[in-house]
Design a protein around this motif. Structure first.
Motif, short mmCIF file in Angstrom:
data_model
loop_
_atom_site.label_atom_id
_atom_site.label_comp_id
_atom_site.label_asym_id
_atom_site.label_seq_id
_atom_site.Cartn_x
_atom_site.Cartn_y
_atom_site.Cartn_z
N TYR A 12 0.83 -1.20 0.00
CA TYR A 12 0.00 0.00 0.00
C TYR A 12 0.87 1.26 0.00
O TYR A 12 0.50 2.29 -0.57
CB TYR A 12 -0.90 -0.01 1.24
N GLN A 13 2.03 1.19 0.64
CA GLN A 13 2.91 2.35 0.78
C GLN A 13 3.69 2.67 -0.48
O GLN A 13 4.30 3.73 -0.59
CB GLN A 13 3.88 2.12 1.95
N GLY A 14 3.71 1.77 -1.46
CA GLY A 14 4.44 2.02 -2.70
C GLY A 14 5.72 1.22 -2.79
O GLY A 14 6.38 0.94 -1.77
N ALA A 15 6.10 0.86 -4.00
CA ALA A 15 7.29 0.04 -4.23
C ALA A 15 8.56 0.74 -3.74
O ALA A 15 8.73 1.94 -3.92
CB ALA A 15 7.41 -0.28 -5.72
N GLY A 16 9.44 -0.03 -3.10
CA GLY A 16 10.72 0.50 -2.66
C GLY A 16 10.70 1.20 -1.32
O GLY A 16 11.75 1.64 -0.84
N ASN A 17 9.53 1.33 -0.69
CA ASN A 17 9.43 2.00 0.60
C ASN A 17 9.35 1.00 1.73
O ASN A 17 9.07 -0.18 1.53
CB ASN A 17 8.20 2.92 0.62
N LYS A 18 9.59 1.46 2.95
CA LYS A 18 9.64 0.58 4.11
C LYS A 18 8.30 -0.09 4.39
O LYS A 18 7.24 0.51 4.21
CB LYS A 18 10.10 1.35 5.34
N ALA A 19 8.35 -1.35 4.85
CA ALA A 19 7.14 -2.10 5.18
C ALA A 19 6.54 -1.65 6.50
O ALA A 19 5.37 -1.93 6.80
CB ALA A 19 7.43 -3.59 5.22
N ARG A 20 7.34 -0.96 7.32
CA ARG A 20 6.86 -0.40 8.58
C ARG A 20 7.30 1.06 8.67
O ARG A 20 8.41 1.40 8.26
CB ARG A 20 7.41 -1.17 9.79
#
Length: 356
Positions: free
Chosen positions: A336-344
């Motif tokens: 949901y946060q976008g590709a390449g960004n942190k999972a948390r």
């Protein structure tokens, strides 16, 4: 032009106090909120990010704003009412938004024992309904899922549903007429916004109904609003929630759902479940926290969403000024946060709020 308009209004209110008080009880009011914040996995605008940032932001607490409001007694229980309200950005000295200078409210109405009717730019009924039942009291607008998703302040659909002046939000609409009447513990509300389109009366219009019930320390809220865009695509939004107060403790629970047509054959559905509590230790110290679960479904794409915890520790310096320490953590699901960004993502804010 925005600065000139604001200066003219403030000068008028300051130079004519006697006239204002005798005719319309004019009040100038506002909230100023600013915080120093460090965060990981979020940009200054609270989108997903791959790194850590430090910022000074306005609105980590309540949204900064200023406004004018008042009323005139017309006799026999009838009153004329008005309200003009504009967003403030304390961090950058800005006022208003892309939606207009008085982006938060521009309404004129009549009120009596039968209720109140207002016309202009104002909150939708879904945006009104979630206010009493949001776990953190509608604070932190940029990160609060009940503001962004349930109230449609940031629906992420890229379409102007309703007459809103923006394709990013549908929490406030132009050209609207709203009725609200309270009878005992029951409050009934109805609203219609004219799209004012030359093509069709159903283009960029919106309509809604709401019902609240209050008894003792319990409040139950509900609302439904339907929007159309300029091409007739539909967005439906609903919210139902409750709050219970006893002594220094308040518990809140809310569920919001909206579904929007993004093309003639595709839809996006968002669901938000939230719960939280506020406890006042004494007249100065209080603790407030909320849990939010957001699920998104999109035609032809994988489901995604996130869970988020937001907490505030508040210390009141006076009736109008408070310090706060805010902490938040987000676990993203399905990219949901976008590709390449942190999972948390996480954040820590230290701020001050002043009301006038």
């Amino acid at each position: 032009m925005h600065k000139i308009s604001a200066l003219a209004l403030l000068t008028l209110s300051a130079s004519m106090p006697v006239l204002a008080q005798s005719q319309s009880n004019l009040t100038v009011y506002g909230i100023l909120d600013a915080a120093v914040r460090t965060q990981s996995g979020l940009t200054a605008g609270y989108a997903g990010a791959p790194n850590r940032t430090s910022v000074v932001n306005s609105g980590v607490g309540p949204t900064s704003r200023w406004g004018l409001r008042g009323q005139e007694d017309l006799g026999d229980g009838l009153k004329a009412t008005f309200n003009l309200e504009s967003t403030l950005g304390v961090d950058a000295g800005s006022s208003g938004s892309a939606a207009g200078f008085f982006d938060r409210a521009a309404v004129l109405g009549l009120a009596g024992n039968w209720g109140a009717v207002t016309a202009g730019r104002q909150n939708t009924l879904v945006a009104d309904a979630v206010i009493p039942t949001d776990p953190i009291g509608m604070r932190f607008a940029g990160l609060n899922p009940n503001i962004q998703v349930t109230s449609l302040t940031g629906h992420r659909l890229g379409i102007e549903y309703g007459a809103t002046n923006t394709n990013a939000a549908s929490n406030r609409v132009n050209n609207s007429v709203k009725y609200s009447g309270t009878f005992g513990g029951l409050t009934a509300r109805a609203m219609y916004s004219f799209g004012e389109s030359a093509v069709s009366s159903t283009r960029q219009d919106s309509k809604g109904l709401g019902l609240n019930y209050t008894v003792g320390g319990i409040v139950v809220t509900s609302a439904y609003t339907q929007f159309h865009d300029a091409n007739g695509l539909e967005l439906d939004a609903a919210s139902i929630g409750g709050a219970w107060s006893t002594g220094n403790l308040r518990l809140m629970l809310n569920y919001g759902r909206n579904q929007g047509d993004t093309t003639g054959t595709t839809q996006t559905t968002n669901k938000v479940l939230s719960l939280g509590a506020n406890y006042a230790f004494n007249s100065q110290w209080s603790l407030n926290g909320g849990y939010y679960k957001v699920d998104r479904e999109r035609t032809g794409l994988n489901d995604d969403g996130f869970t988020r915890l937001i907490g505030f520790l508040d210390y009141s310096l006076s009736r109008r000024t408070k310090l706060f320490l805010e902490m938040d953590t987000t676990k993203w699901k399905g990219n949901y946060q976008g590709a390449g960004n942190k999972a948390r993502s996480s954040g820590l804010s230290l701020g001050v709020t002043h009301s006038f």
